[in-house]
Structure formats: C-alpha cells, structure tokens
Write an enzyme that holds these catalytic residues in place. Structure first.
Site, mmCIF file in Angstrom:
data_model
loop_
_atom_site.group_PDB
_atom_site.id
_atom_site.type_symbol
_atom_site.label_atom_id
_atom_site.label_comp_id
_atom_site.label_asym_id
_atom_site.label_seq_id
_atom_site.Cartn_x
_atom_site.Cartn_y
_atom_site.Cartn_z
ATOM 1 N N CYS A 69 16.620 -55.701 8.242
ATOM 2 C CA CYS A 69 16.340 -54.918 6.861
ATOM 3 C C CYS A 69 14.749 -54.681 7.057
ATOM 4 C CB CYS A 69 16.490 -55.670 5.498
ATOM 5 S SG CYS A 69 18.163 -56.235 5.210
ATOM 6 N N ARG A 99 15.234 -51.477 11.807
ATOM 7 C CA ARG A 99 15.583 -52.723 11.411
ATOM 8 C C ARG A 99 16.973 -52.827 10.680
ATOM 9 N NH1 ARG A 99 11.284 -55.970 11.624
ATOM 10 N NH2 ARG A 99 12.181 -57.418 10.023
ATOM 11 N N TRP A 148 20.289 -53.869 6.590
ATOM 12 C CA TRP A 148 21.110 -54.686 7.679
ATOM 13 C C TRP A 148 21.931 -55.488 7.078
ATOM 14 C CZ3 TRP A 148 22.245 -58.794 10.527
ATOM 15 C CH2 TRP A 148 23.191 -58.663 11.674
ATOM 16 N N ASN A 185 14.276 -58.944 2.677
ATOM 17 C CA ASN A 185 14.937 -59.076 4.212
ATOM 18 C C ASN A 185 14.858 -60.638 4.705
ATOM 19 O OD1 ASN A 185 15.065 -59.005 6.933
ATOM 20 N ND2 ASN A 185 12.715 -58.716 7.305
ATOM 21 N N GLY A 186 15.924 -61.020 4.564
ATOM 22 C CA GLY A 186 16.417 -62.241 5.352
ATOM 23 C C GLY A 186 17.654 -62.820 4.694
ATOM 24 N N GLU A 246 21.241 -56.515 32.578
ATOM 25 C CA GLU A 246 20.492 -55.624 31.767
ATOM 26 C C GLU A 246 21.289 -54.183 31.660
ATOM 27 O OE1 GLU A 246 18.638 -55.750 29.401
ATOM 28 O OE2 GLU A 246 17.481 -53.990 29.118
ATOM 29 N N LYS A 271 22.718 -52.427 28.375
ATOM 30 C CA LYS A 271 22.131 -51.007 27.823
ATOM 31 C C LYS A 271 23.361 -50.053 27.561
ATOM 32 C CE LYS A 271 18.996 -51.679 26.757
ATOM 33 N NZ LYS A 271 18.128 -52.672 27.160
ATOM 34 N N HIS A 330 35.480 -63.830 43.005
ATOM 35 C CA HIS A 330 35.829 -64.821 42.264
ATOM 36 C C HIS A 330 36.505 -64.518 40.885
ATOM 37 C CE1 HIS A 330 34.052 -67.767 44.749
ATOM 38 N NE2 HIS A 330 32.986 -67.022 45.100
ATOM 39 N N LYS A 389 17.199 -53.656 15.361
ATOM 40 C CA LYS A 389 16.018 -53.686 16.405
ATOM 41 C C LYS A 389 15.519 -55.356 16.489
ATOM 42 C CE LYS A 389 12.848 -52.316 19.638
ATOM 43 N NZ LYS A 389 13.622 -52.307 20.989
HETATM 44 C C1 AGP Z 1 17.734 -54.764 23.785
HETATM 45 O O1 AGP Z 1 18.257 -53.437 24.229
HETATM 46 C C2 AGP Z 1 18.575 -55.508 22.742
HETATM 47 N N1 AGP Z 1 18.692 -54.675 21.450
HETATM 48 C C3 AGP Z 1 18.542 -56.789 21.936
HETATM 49 O O2 AGP Z 1 19.132 -57.375 23.025
HETATM 50 C C4 AGP Z 1 16.912 -57.466 21.979
HETATM 51 O O3 AGP Z 1 16.553 -57.513 23.460
HETATM 52 C C5 AGP Z 1 17.128 -58.778 21.522
HETATM 53 O O4 AGP Z 1 17.462 -58.869 20.167
HETATM 54 C C6 AGP Z 1 15.902 -59.678 21.596
HETATM 55 O O5 AGP Z 1 14.875 -59.016 20.709
HETATM 56 P P1 AGP Z 1 13.409 -59.424 20.837
HETATM 57 O O6 AGP Z 1 13.081 -59.112 22.489
HETATM 58 O O7 AGP Z 1 12.806 -58.561 20.172
HETATM 59 O O8 AGP Z 1 13.051 -60.973 20.637
#
Ligand code: AGP
Length: 607
Positions: free
Chosen positions: A2, A27, A74, A98-99, A480, A484, A503, A602
C-alpha cells in the site's frame, strides 16, 4: 504494501494526492481513494482497481479542499473492492493505513460487542473506530486520541488520520512500515516514500519506528508513543523528479533496463581506487579480520544477487558464505552470532521478511551490513553498516537495474574483503577493477542490441513454459531469468542448475519447450555445452547466451545471443540483461501490465 500520502497547505489537495499516489502505485493497485476536507466535512472518494478509476470517479465527484489523505492498496485483509478501499471513515475520523493490524480479530470482536457497525472487511477500519471511540469519550485533541488508540493496536503500520472537527492537522504513526515527511513553504506532506513528493519538495524528514507525527501547514511535531518530543534534521534528496518519470519509454521496466549502464557507473563512483588497486568503502568500515562467516539474507531478485555474492566472496576473499531466504531464516532458530557478518540485500530497504531476519541476526549478536537502493530506508537504518547501490528510483515491479547494481556491489565487497584479508592478489584486484570501470560501456552495448531479443520474444513468446539453465554464477542468473518471465508475462518458467537438469526437468523437454541456456566462456563452458546437447537430443528449442566470438555454439543452439567478453566475476552482470529484455518483450507482446503485474507489489512489507 500500500502507498499512503497526505497533504496540508494552501493548494488544492486532490491533484497533489493523486500525483503522489501515481508514484506510489507500484506499492499496490487493488484500489485507491482520497479523503479531502472542505466546508465542515471531508469527502471520501474511493474505488476498486487502479488509480485511473479513482481519477475518473473524481471527475464526477470532485473532492475540493486544502487538506487531505490518499491511499493506493495492496489487499491483505479483505478482498479488493470499493468497500475495502481506503480511506476508512468512522464519524469525523478518516484513516489510511499501510501494514497489518495483527490483533484485528480480537479488536473486531471487542468493537462489535461495544456496538460498532463495520462497513468493510479491513483491519484498518477498526483503527478508525478506536479513534472515534476515544474522541467520543471526550478527548478532543487528535494527537492524543491517536496515541490512545494506538495502545490497543499490535502490528505493522503507517497510519495517517484526519479529523473533520480539526481540519488543520494530520496525525500519523509509524511502526515497521515506511513513512517520510516532506517539508514545504506553508505546506507539508506525508508519504510512503520520497518519490511520491519529490516533485513538490526535496526537504525530507525520515520517520523512525514508534513515532507519532502531527503536521499542520506550518509545523511538524515528532514524538514517541509516550509523547516525548524528538528532534530530526531534514535531509535534502538529490534524486531528480525526472528519474522517477518514464522519459519516453513505454514502460518503467524498459527505461530501467536501459538505465543500467548509467546506474552501474553511479554505483562505482568513488569506490574504485586504481592507485591502491583497492575498493574504497569508507561508509562500511568492516572489521574484516574478525569475520568468520558471511550470511546473506534476502528475498526474490535480491536473493538471486546474494547467490552470486556467495560465488564472488568465496572465490575472491575465501570467506565461507551462506545464503538464506529471509522469509525462512528466522523460523528455524538460526545459528548466527558474533563473528558472523549478515548481509541484508534489499532494493527497497523495506521488505518485512528481510527486516525480520536483520532483527533476528542483530538480536543474536551478529553485525549486519545492508545493501540497499533506497537511502535511509528501514533496513539500512536498522543495520550496523549501509552500502547504497545508487541505481536511482526503481519503479517497475520487476527489478532490473537494482539487480545489476547489487551484483556490482557484490564484486566491490568481494574485492574489498579479499584485499583486506590478503586472499586476493593485488594484480587480480587491479584487473577486476579496471574491467569494472569498462563495464558501463559493455552494458550499453548489450542494451543497444535489444532488437534481437524482440524478435526472439515474438518467436518463442507463445510457449506455455520456459526452462532457464546455468552453472556456477550463471545458475542464479537462470533463476533470475525465470523469475522475470514469470512475474511479468505469467508464463511458467523454471530456473535450474544445468547439471541438475538430468535429475528431473529433462522429462519436460520436447519440441515445444524453449530452453534458455547461459553459456558464456569459462571453466563451465564445455559442461554446459554437453547439457545443451542433451536438450537438443530431445528436440528442445535452445536459446543460448554466449560470449561474442564463440563460433561453436551455433552448432547446437537454435538461437544465439552474443554478449561482450568480460571477466568471469562480471559475467552475471552482463548475461542477465538479455534475459530481462526477453521477458520484457514476451510480456509486451502478450500485452500484460508490465510495470504493475497482477498480484504483485514493489515493496513487500508484510511477512
Ligand atoms: C523482483 O523482480 C521482485 N519483484 C521481487 O522478487 C523483489 O526482488 C523482492 O520482493 C525483494 O525486494 P527487495 O529487494 O526490495 O527487498
């Protein structure tokens, strides 16, 4: 997660709140709303869905006034809906949050027993009821009423409260959710982070845990929850507001991919000392001789960067390294203590799981180094030492430039440690440092060749699954790449250590499965090519990321993306970029919401 924003001053609040929420939408974007006071009462306008829905609604139901609060959500407690959208108003009290209020079930029962009627499923509404009850009991001062209500609440929060009966002030409280105050001339702002108010002011007060803030247009008073005053000097933010704009790119993610050469150069500024063949980390001052072990704690992409960090630090500084998912770390009573350096990696510096891991480590006597992109965010402030990546604001939910700058930070840290404990020969340090300085140009070369990835994305994007393979430091890059693709295109993808393929995942391979293989030159090259042949023998479609000049790989791979030759330690920084671009273009062709993919936010400030 949020986003919260508040304004009090002489200008119309609604456009400022919407401008701030636009920057905070990363957020959360399940719903949005504002509460703005004028002529004796506040008007709450809120609705489900993205901010655009709220803006459309505000055209029909304007909310004039010069004091107000706004929220983008969120969802945690209560599904995304109009009723669950913030602000929540009870009597004269409007609240954004937020929380998570952890004792919400007990509070709901208690309030219901006292006759409260609820209009949402949220935990936030309960706080509005609590304040309303305190006010109705005769406490007229809003700050006192909020402080009294807070005593009943456990959990993580950044609250902002507005009272129709005292429309000169906003009262805010913070515990474990981010909050900043922006200082203006005859006006003041509250927000979840600086990007929301950067267009209006750069003078920022960073709010700490357990603080209560009362702002009017001309004053800001900070106290602890007992009412004891606290002093704070403002910090001047040097990011420009432009850095948080799309700058002509279709999406923030694409802009941020293209910013990587600049971001990496900024991470290196002042840190490479070619005269002494060393890394200058004055801000960190680690007691290197007494570090027996390093434990990384991180989530998501930052966890992948940490896995590369393990490879680098063990390789260059010969210090044993463990890498832990922050969300798992503290739930198994980890063996950690003096002699351990815990490195918490977090772009946002706000991730709740990483923060909890840091608290656990500190509580057990370990020293903590934070690697973060957001200056003065919670994790660096909690840590003993902070190292900032200086990538600039990352708005796209899918992390790109934050990742590559984290990787650069890992290289710097490994050289720093290796030079201090004598494990890294000076000549090797010199080679790596001069390669680091050339890296921005090499990254630009990769980014400038994005057109090939666009073609490949169109060709392979219709696939329903992808496999990513890598060995050594390319294994985290495979993870990664898969992350993505999953998060922005919603295509299932797996990242695997190439040697593990036989495996299990080899069973998945057929002519419909694109297999992206990281095969830059180096000691693992031959083995990776053998793995490629295993894929080829089963008709898998191979997309190889290989070093420019490699003329052999074309014999096995269906597609080859060539990247510049760099030292093995720097290869992950280069090889991840084609994967970011592949994911971006696949998602773009699918037409997904790239900067704000479904279900994600985010900054994950809930555990
Ligand atoms: C990355 O593309 C993601 N959206 C997510 O995995 C992110 O890296 C993770 O939430 C950690 O966030 P931070 O680096 O702000 O702690």
């Amino acid at each position: 997660m949020c986003g919260i924003v508040g304004y009090v001053g002489a200008r119309q609040a609604t456009p400022l709140l919407i401008g701030g929420l636009r920057k905070l939408e990363y957020r959360g974007y399940d719903s949005a709303g504002v509460s703005v006071w004028s002529n004796g009462a506040s008007r709450v306008v809120r609705c489900r869905g993205k901010l655009q829905n709220l803006e459309d609604k505000l055209l029909k139901e304007p909310a004039p006034g010069t004091i107000g609060i706004g929220h983008t959500r969120w969802a945690t407690h209560g599904r995304p809906s109009d009723e669950n959208a913030h602000p929540h108003k009870v009597g004269a009290i409007s609240v954004i949050h937020n929380g998570i209020i952890e004792n919400h079930l007990a509070l709901r029962q208690e309030l219901a027993a006292a006759g409260a009627k609820f209009s949402s499923e949220t935990d936030t509404e309960l706080f509005a009821h609590l304040i309303d009850r305190v006010v109705r009991s005769g406490v007229k001062d809003l700050t006192t009423a909020v402080r009294t209500a807070l005593a009943k609440v456990h959990g993580a929060y950044a609250f902002v409260v507005m009272d129709d009966d005292d429309p000169t002030k906003l009262v805010a409280a913070k515990n474990a959710s981010p909050m900043v105050i922006g200082l203006g001339d005859g006006e003041n702002f509250i927000a979840s982070d600086v990007t929301a108010i950067l267009a209006e002011t750069r003078k920022i007060l960073f709010i700490e845990e357990g603080e209560l803030i009362t702002i009017t247009k001309d004053s800001v008073a900070i106290t602890d929850f007992e009412g004891r005053p606290k002093q704070r000097e403002p910090k001047i933010i040097t990011w420009s507001a432009m850095q948080a704009e799309k700058g002509g790119f279709k999406h923030f993610m694409l802009k941020e991919i293209h910013e990587q050469p600049r971001a990496v150069a900024d991470t290196l500024v002042g840190r490479v000392d070619l005269e002494r063949d060393d890394v200058n980390l004055d801000e960190v001052k680690l007691d290197v001789a007494n570090i027996k072990r390093i434990i990384f704690v991180a989530c998501g992409t930052s966890y992948h960067a940490s896995l590369v960090g393990e490879f680098l630090i063990e390789g260059l500084a010969r210090i044993p390294v463990e890498v832990e998912l922050a969300s798992e770390f503290r739930y198994r009573d980890p063996i950690v203590g003096p002699g351990d350096l815990v490195v918490a990696v977090s772009q946002s510096g706000e991730t709740a799981d990483t923060m909890a891991a840091v608290r656990e480590a500190k509580g057990k006597g370990a020293k903590v180094l934070a690697i973060s992109n957001v200056v003065e965010s919670s994790i660096p402030r909690l840590a003993d030492y902070a190292f900032y990546t200086h990538a600039g604001p990352e708005i796209g939910v899918a992390s790109t430039k934050a990742f590559t700058t984290q990787l650069v930070s890992m290289v710097l840290l490994a050289i720093y440690l290796g030079r201090r404990n004598g494990k890294l020969p000076q000549a090797r340090a010199r080679e790596l440092l001069s390669e680091l300085l050339q890296l921005p140009n090499k990254l630009k070369d990769v980014v400038d060749h994005g057109a090939q990835l666009q073609v490949l994305a169109r060709r392979y994007g219709p696939a329903t699954g992808f496999l990513f393979l890598g060995r050594g430091a390319q294994y985290p890059i495979a993870l990664e790449g898969a992350l993505k693709l999953k998060e922005i295109s919603y295509i299932h993808a797996e990242g695997y250590a190439a040697g593990e393929m036989k495996h299990g995942p080899i069973a998945l391979i057929d002519e419909h499965l694109p297999v992206v293989v990281l095969a830059p030159r180096g000691p693992n090259y031959e083995k990776v090519v053998s793995n490629l042949s295993e894929v080829k023998a089963r008709q898998g479609k191979i997309l190889a990321i290989a070093t420019r000049g490699d003329t052999d790989i074309g014999g096995v791979a269906d597609e080859v993306v060539l990247i510049p030759d760099v030292a093995i330690e720097l290869q992950p920084i280069v090889s991840v970029i084609p994967l970011q671009m592949l994911s971006y273009y696949v998602a773009d062709f699918k037409g997904t919401d790239i900067d704000q993919p479904r279900n994600l936010a985010k900054s994950v400030t809930v555990e």
